[in-house]
Design an enzyme around this catalytic site. Structure first.
Site, PDB file in Angstrom:
ATOM      1  N   ASN A 120      44.891 -48.837 -17.451  1.00 31.84           N
ATOM      2  CA  ASN A 120      44.896 -47.768 -16.442  1.00 31.84           C
ATOM      3  C   ASN A 120      46.302 -47.192 -16.195  1.00 31.84           C
ATOM      4  O   ASN A 120      47.281 -47.654 -16.770  1.00 31.84           O
ATOM      5  CB  ASN A 120      44.260 -48.261 -15.139  1.00 31.84           C
ATOM      6  CG  ASN A 120      45.073 -49.374 -14.484  1.00 31.84           C
ATOM      7  OD1 ASN A 120      46.278 -49.476 -14.695  1.00 31.84           O
ATOM      8  ND2 ASN A 120      44.413 -50.203 -13.704  1.00 31.84           N
ATOM      9  N   ILE A 121      46.353 -46.201 -15.325  1.00 31.18           N
ATOM     10  CA  ILE A 121      47.608 -45.468 -15.123  1.00 31.18           C
ATOM     11  C   ILE A 121      48.751 -46.353 -14.620  1.00 31.18           C
ATOM     12  O   ILE A 121      49.905 -46.099 -14.920  1.00 31.18           O
ATOM     13  CB  ILE A 121      47.432 -44.264 -14.159  1.00 31.18           C
ATOM     14  CG1 ILE A 121      46.896 -44.712 -12.799  1.00 31.18           C
ATOM     15  CG2 ILE A 121      46.548 -43.194 -14.763  1.00 31.18           C
ATOM     16  CD1 ILE A 121      47.040 -43.634 -11.721  1.00 31.18           C
ATOM     17  N   CYS A 167      36.082 -42.506 -18.565  1.00 28.97           N
ATOM     18  CA  CYS A 167      36.869 -43.652 -18.108  1.00 28.97           C
ATOM     19  C   CYS A 167      36.440 -43.849 -16.665  1.00 28.97           C
ATOM     20  O   CYS A 167      35.253 -44.015 -16.409  1.00 28.97           O
ATOM     21  CB  CYS A 167      38.354 -43.396 -18.267  1.00 28.97           C
ATOM     22  SG  CYS A 167      38.918 -41.802 -17.678  1.00 28.97           S
ATOM     23  N   SER A 168      37.350 -43.800 -15.707  1.00 29.05           N
ATOM     24  CA  SER A 168      36.906 -43.900 -14.331  1.00 29.05           C
ATOM     25  C   SER A 168      36.620 -42.512 -13.787  1.00 29.05           C
ATOM     26  O   SER A 168      35.486 -42.162 -13.521  1.00 29.05           O
ATOM     27  CB  SER A 168      37.962 -44.610 -13.485  1.00 29.05           C
ATOM     28  OG  SER A 168      38.140 -45.923 -13.954  1.00 29.05           O
ATOM     29  N   GLY A 178      37.638 -39.750 -15.425  1.00 24.59           N
ATOM     30  CA  GLY A 178      37.462 -38.843 -16.557  1.00 24.59           C
ATOM     31  C   GLY A 178      38.556 -37.806 -16.694  1.00 24.59           C
ATOM     32  O   GLY A 178      38.334 -36.762 -17.287  1.00 24.59           O
TER      33      GLY A 178
END
Lengths: 654, 608
Positions: free
Chosen positions: B234-235, B297-298, B300
């Site tokens: 993730n980020i 993803c979460s 998007g």
């Protein structure tokens, strides 16, 4: 022949190292090669052949029997790894035991060089050996001169049997001084000149470690260094570079060896460099090969492995030392004496690489041959021992010369325009250092080579390579660059050092990206050259018609033509890089097609493909590579030059 | 202006990061938009300009660490690192506070793009924005067509790449409409019986999301889907990873071990590889298996953007052209709402929202261009320039977090567009090695993702390294050859013109030339010329005639002809024609318009 039990085994499978693919074929064992011929099946029109020279096989390993057959793994010195599976255990064993004998020659007479016969007459063979002339090379550097002379002290190898006959020493170094000094140096390897930087009258000298122990002195050795110092009026001191880590040098003192004490030698500046010894290098390479041989390697494993094996660290250490040497000579104008323990491994690396940084000549094809001939062959790098040419002490084997080639490659990546030769030249030399096909690298020193009568009985690699020089030219080479930057100043920041895929994964096709920049570059150059020659023709015609051609508004538009009319002007670019040479149009066409074809799919080659190790390496490599990755902006990768020649042992001896 | 406490400090030292001894002394100026360092040693004026919006952090180091004054470290978003030494500590403090404020605007209105006024009139500015239009892009892809109304697809493969965010499935929730939606995606591709659903997250993250009522598709509820996790982090992980990598870059004299350990430890290349692996998976599914893929993803907008756009680059040669790449960023990043302002920290916001997602995308493309040097029309400089302007806030394109925000800000009315700037400077961004007709360039790229294929991108992360030897660029060398060739060509043409005139006069006198193979010289179309060798020899054999008359051809005349000829003779190895046409034209032509080409390529692919 008597060692060959089974000359031919059918239904052998060759496994791909990194995938689950395999090919079926027949294996042949000859006196010199192991040959795998792919079986013809309906889909392919021509069979692939792999030729492996026995001298290239470092080890053969029989693995335990599996359900599919009996596996045999061969590790080659050129980093090829072949994995065969035999249907019958019996055959595997026969091949294995034959190989064990064949790949461990016990005498020089058994080496391939003595049976290799490329259909040349004696005169051609002799001319080949005359291609490189070291006396001419010293003359090119400007010695003998008023400060340096040729000494005949070693004319009969009496003073030092691992040195060449011809040696250059300071004018003020008398015979007693030389002899005295040689007695105070390991293996008698006293300080001699290896490179002379004419511009600053600074010299690069090499020797072995002094036998100083904890307190011994030698007045002759001290005056030897003194006379080296005095031969250079530009500097009041000389650097003494001990290329070993300090700890190693200290340990040597206990054995009565060691390093120079600055108190005893006047006007020296002593410096340790910290390159590790042959044993560390051997195991480092071993670890590197283990890491990159792992299947489905993760990014972490790769980086951890690359760090853990230390290989790039060692490469960087050698380049760092060479940069130091080149700076001392060219910037400070100081002479430098380089040594390690015996002065034939690390010393050869550092002197050769340092000279390459200082002198553009060594960045040409011929110059690089001269450099290797001088710093490696003539000064007695123990090729036979280091490359395991005869069955010998495994502890003497070490990839010292491979490291040197890699250092040069790393430099070509940083300075793509500075080198006349490409990566393929380095790879080809590496191939033949191990192939024992040519006499150049046999034996450990000049004396031994003379005893073996190599110049009378074998062929010279340099003549062979020079004959196909076209294949090794770097399309980016720009002589003007070298005129503007005669001394290269590479950055040795870690990220400039890269893993040399084309060396260590040379034969693993699946590991190579498939796009080549070569063809594009060649097309570009071809067009340029065409335009240039057309222009000349037209100008000539105009001249005949009585018109003086007017150069267009931009005066710089035609540098090449201007340069031709004025031979003194320096060429802005080489006149012809590859296509300037007479290559017939038809041939180009064929090559383009070939390129295209390999480009499409490196794994599927329709051409009858021969991979002959130790012979026509360029040819076979070019085919087996497919398209190579080119990193044009960061550094350029070069591919073998265009012409694919039909030479090689396979075709000559069969 | 009110934020500038001190507009000018003299006797400031700028330290060189690689060779500290080569430091320079000069004057530091603070303006509303830039920090400017001017040195004037030896009469040579040298200026360093740093845009405030590019400053990511400013730190002051205690004066004790450097005896000559207080030291100020300026880290930039384009990886430039500047270290100033300011004699007076108070001055340093003032500069620090001013810069901090200036580099962290509190509102969009403070951004540079609203102040940036290049010398173009309003009409021109408006045209800049019309330069790229997404509808023409979808048209290029062959959409809408009977199967697709409006979504991302690729006409040739018939299989499509779709994107979304995660389903709100929690532990057991279902949604019939969503299931029907996927069914529709499936039916739109008549050649395949399944749809891949690619969740780009690591499985653990997706499972954790279930507790919050989100999660991933249950294969039992959706008919005919194949579900796949990709494991891109993730980020937050990416932010930390880049931070660690940059620390490695900033080491003063790193050893080989420092570098390799640091690089490994940062995980950066591992993440790059993960994105490329995912993209390669999708590209393979679409190109080789003909299966449509839904990517999420979460939310998007991060991993999904990365993976979809890299996959597009792999699949479609158009996205490897200058114009196509701009369209790709416009489509997959800007229009689908990658939160540029949050991720790039354009205005002072939540530091946890910042993440180098777009950096990773650009790096993936760079890694590909290293593997396929002839497949991309643009060069490294193009990617670096885009990276620079994503952060510079000089152009409006990347301001805000989505289309809605940009419309509210009136971006298109008030700012300039990067794309037209890049296009008008495209000569700088052309890759001289580009071969649009290479069989590999035409089809889908199949990159290797073995670890040794990934390299540290020194060109981006260490590009401000000074004191290192002058970098020589092979690309420039090639470009020089190319230009030289063009000049030769020009001259050639004028010579030919001259000769043909001269010979034309002779023509009437003698008929020998009529039969000679050089007769082509009289034809206006010089491209019909044979190989130079051919006519060189012709000239040599027939060249015994003595020079007689020399009619004068004036230089303007020559130039005229050469210009004309230059336009007609296409001497370019690659794509000069593209330059003339422009994006609108480009987007109209499908790269696969010729079936024949495509078939041969497919054959090559299937041979693998």
């Amino acid at each position: 022949m008597e060692h060959i039990r089974t000359p031919k085994v059918e239904q052998v499978r060759l496994m791909d190292r990194f995938s689950n693919k395999s090919t079926n074929g027949t294996l042949y064992l000859t006196a010199t090669h192991l040959i795998f011929v792919e079986s013809l099946n309906s889909s392919s029109t021509a069979a692939q052949e792999i030729w492996i020279l026995h001298h290239h096989i470092a080890s053969a390993e029989k693995l335990s029997l599996t359900t599919t057959g009996c596996p045999l793994v061969l590790h080659c010195r050129n980093f090829r790894l072949v994995h065969f599976v035999f249907p019958r255990e019996r055959d595997c064993h026969d091949i294995y035991s034959s190989l064990l004998r064949l790949l461990r020659p016990v005498s020089y007479e058994e080496l391939y060089a003595f049976s290799y016969n490329p259909k040349q007459n004696d005169q051609q063979r002799e001319e080949g050996w005359q291609l490189i002339d070291l006396r001419a090379e010293y003359e090119r550097m400007g010695v003998p001169c008023d400060q340096w002379q040729l000494t005949d002290v070693n004319r009969d190898f009496k003073v030092c049997e691992t040195y060449p006959r011809d040696l250059y020493v300071p004018i003020t170094a008398s015979k007693p001084i030389i002899v005295g000094s040689s007695k105070f140096r390991s293996k008698g390897r006293f300080p001699v000149l290896t490179y002379f930087y004419q511009e600053r009258k600074a010299a690069v000298c090499r020797c072995s470690q002094p036998l100083s122990g904890f307190s011994a002195r030698c007045l002759e050795d001290e005056s030897m260094l003194q006379s080296i110092s005095k031969a250079n009026h530009n500097s009041r001191f000389i650097y003494v570079m001990d290329t070993r880590p300090k700890l190693n040098a200290l340990a040597n003192r206990a054995a009565g060896k060691g390093y120079e004490n600055e108190d005893n030698y006047s006007n020296i500046r002593f410096q340790f460099v910290g390159i590790e010894n042959i044993h560390v290098m051997r195991s480092s390479l071993q670890k590197l090969l283990e890491v990159i041989g792992t299947r489905s390697l993760t990014m972490s494993d790769y980086l951890v492995g690359l760090e853990g094996c230390g290989w790039l660290r060692h490469i960087k250490a050698v380049v760092d030392a060479a940069v130091f040497l080149a700076q001392a000579v060219t910037v400070e104008g100081a002479s430098v004496l380089v040594h390690c323990s015996d002065g034939w491994d690390r010393t050869a690396q550092v002197c050769a690489l340092g000279s390459l940084l200082m002198d553009p000549y060594y960045r040409t094809v011929k110059g690089f041959m001269v450099l290797i001939e001088k710093d490696w062959i003539s000064f007695g790098h123990k090729f036979a021992d280091r490359c395991d040419q005869l069955d010998g002490d495994p502890k003497e084997v070490s990839p010292i010369f491979t490291q040197f080639l890699e250092c040069v490659w790393q430099l070509t990546e940083q300075f793509p325009q500075a080198f006349e030769y490409s990566e393929w030249f380095l790879l080809q030399i590496h191939e033949h250092v191990h192939s024992c096909q040519y006499g150049n690298f046999l034996g450990n020193n000049e004396r031994q080579r003379e005893e073996l009568q190599l110049k009378e009985r074998t062929h010279s690699l340099w003549a062979f390579l020079f004959g196909e020089k076209q294949n090794y030219l770097n399309p980016f080479y720009n002589p003007t660059y070298n005129e503007e930057h005669p001394v290269l100043e590479p950055s040795t920041l870690p990220y400039h050092f890269k893993f040399w895929r084309n060396m260590y994964h040379q034969f693993d096709r699946s590991m190579h990206p498939r796009q080549s920049i070569l063809k594009t570059i060649l097309t570009l150059k071809e067009k340029h050259d065409k335009a240039e020659s057309t222009l000349q023709a037209l100008e000539k015609r105009l001249h005949q018609l009585g018109v003086t051609p007017v150069v267009s508004s931009d005066p710089t538009a035609l540098p090449t033509r201007d340069q031709r009319s004025n031979p003194k002007a320096l060429p802005p670019r080489p006149d012809s890089i590859i296509l300037g040479a007479p290559v017939s149009h038809k041939e180009e066409q064929r090559l383009e097609e070939e390129q295209e074809e390999v480009g499409e799919e490196a794994l599927e080659s329709n051409d009858s493909e021969r991979t002959v190790e130790g012979s026509s390496g360029t040819d076979s490599r070019k085919q087996s590579y497919g398209e190579l990755e080119g990193t044009y902006n960061e550094m350029a990768k070069e591919e073998p030059a265009v012409v694919s020649l039909e030479f090689g042992v396979a075709r000559m001896t069969c | 202006m009110e934020h500038i406490r001190l507009p000018k400090v003299e006797q400031v030292k700028l330290l060189d990061q690689v060779a500290p001894r080569k430091s320079r002394v000069g004057t530091l100026y603070l303006t509303a938009t830039h920090t400017i360092f001017v040195e004037s040693e030896d009469g040579q004026r040298h200026e360093t300009w740093v845009l405030h919006s590019l400053v990511s952090s400013v730190e002051k180091q205690s004066p004790s660490s450097s005896p000559s004054g207080a030291s100020l470290m300026v880290h930039c978003k384009n990886f430039q690192l500047l270290q100033f030494v300011i004699p007076e500590e108070q001055d340093c403090q003032d500069i620090l506070l001013s810069l901090r404020r200036l580099s962290q605007p509190e509102s969009y209105e403070e951004l540079y793009c609203f102040a940036y006024k290049p010398n173009v009139d309003e009409e021109e500015r408006q045209r800049e924005w019309d330069f790229l239009s997404l509808t023409s892009e979808y048209k290029r892809m062959g959409l809408p067509n009977p199967h697709w109304k409006l979504s991302s697809a690729n006409q040739h493969y018939e299989a499509a790449v779709c994107r979304s965010s995660q389903p709100l499935s929690g532990f057991s929730a279902r949604c019939l409409e969503d299931e029907q939606m996927l069914g529709a995606v499936l039916r739109s591709n008549p050649r395949s019986e399944v749809v891949y659903v690619v969740d780009t997250r690591p499985k653990l993250n997706a499972i954790a999301n279930r507790a919050a009522g989100k999660g991933y598709e249950n294969e039992d509820n959706y008919s005919n889907i194949k579900f796949q996790f990709m494991g891109i982090e993730n980020i937050h992980v990416m932010r930390n990873s880049q931070q660690k990598m940059l620390e490695v870059c900033e080491l003063r004299s790193p050893s080989m071990s420092d570098f390799l350990e640091g690089l490994e430890n940062s995980g950066w290349l591992k993440h790059i590889k993960a994105v490329l692996d995912a993209a390669a998976f999708i590209s393979k599914a679409v190109a080789e298996e003909g299966v449509s893929v839904l990517v999420h993803c979460s939310d998007g907008w991060d991993r999904t953007s990365q993976v979809c756009s890299v996959a597009s680059v792999l699949l479609d040669p158009h996205y490897r052209t200058l114009g196509g790449f701009m369209v790709l960023i416009e489509k997959d990043w800007i229009s689908f709402g990658h939160k540029f302002s949050h991720r790039c920290n354009h205005v002072d916001g939540d530091p946890k929202e910042v993440s180098p997602i777009i950096d990773q995308f650009l790096e993936c493309v760079w890694q590909l261009s290293e593997q396929f040097p002839c497949a991309f029309e643009f060069n490294e400089r193009f990617l670096i320039t885009i990276h620079h302007h994503v952060y510079s806030c000089q152009f409006g394109n990347f301001i805000g977090n989505n289309q809605k925000e940009r419309e509210q800000l009136g971006i298109q009315k008030r700012t300039h567009s990067l794309w037209s700037y890049l296009w008008s400077n495209r000569a700088d961004f052309i890759n001289p090695l580009y071969r649009p007709n290479h069989s590999q360039t035409l089809g889908a790229l199949r990159p290797s993702t073995a670890p040794h294929c990934f390299k540290f991108w020194g060109g981006l992360y260490n590009r401000f390294e000074r004191g290192v030897h002058p970098r020589q660029s092979v690309e420039d060398c090639l470009r020089a050859i190319r230009e030289e060739t063009e000049q030769l060509e020009e001259q050639l043409a004028s010579h030919k013109q001259k000769i043909s005139k001269l010979e034309g006069q002779k023509w009437t006198v003698s008929n020998i030339f009529d039969k000679s193979p050089t007769a082509w010289i009289f034809t206006p179309d010089l491209r019909l010329a044979n190989t130079p060798q051919d006519y060189t020899s012709c000239f040599l054999t027939s060249g015994t005639r003595a020079a007689e008359d020399s009619p004068d051809l004036t230089p303007p005349d020559l130039n005229q002809t050469s210009n004309d000829l230059n336009q007609t003779s296409s001497f370019n190895t690659s794509n000069s024609s593209d330059h003339e046409s422009g994006v609108a034209d480009l987007s109209a032509q499908s790269p696969f318009s010729e079936d024949g080409t495509r078939d041969s390529d497919e054959a090559a692919n299937s041979a693998a």
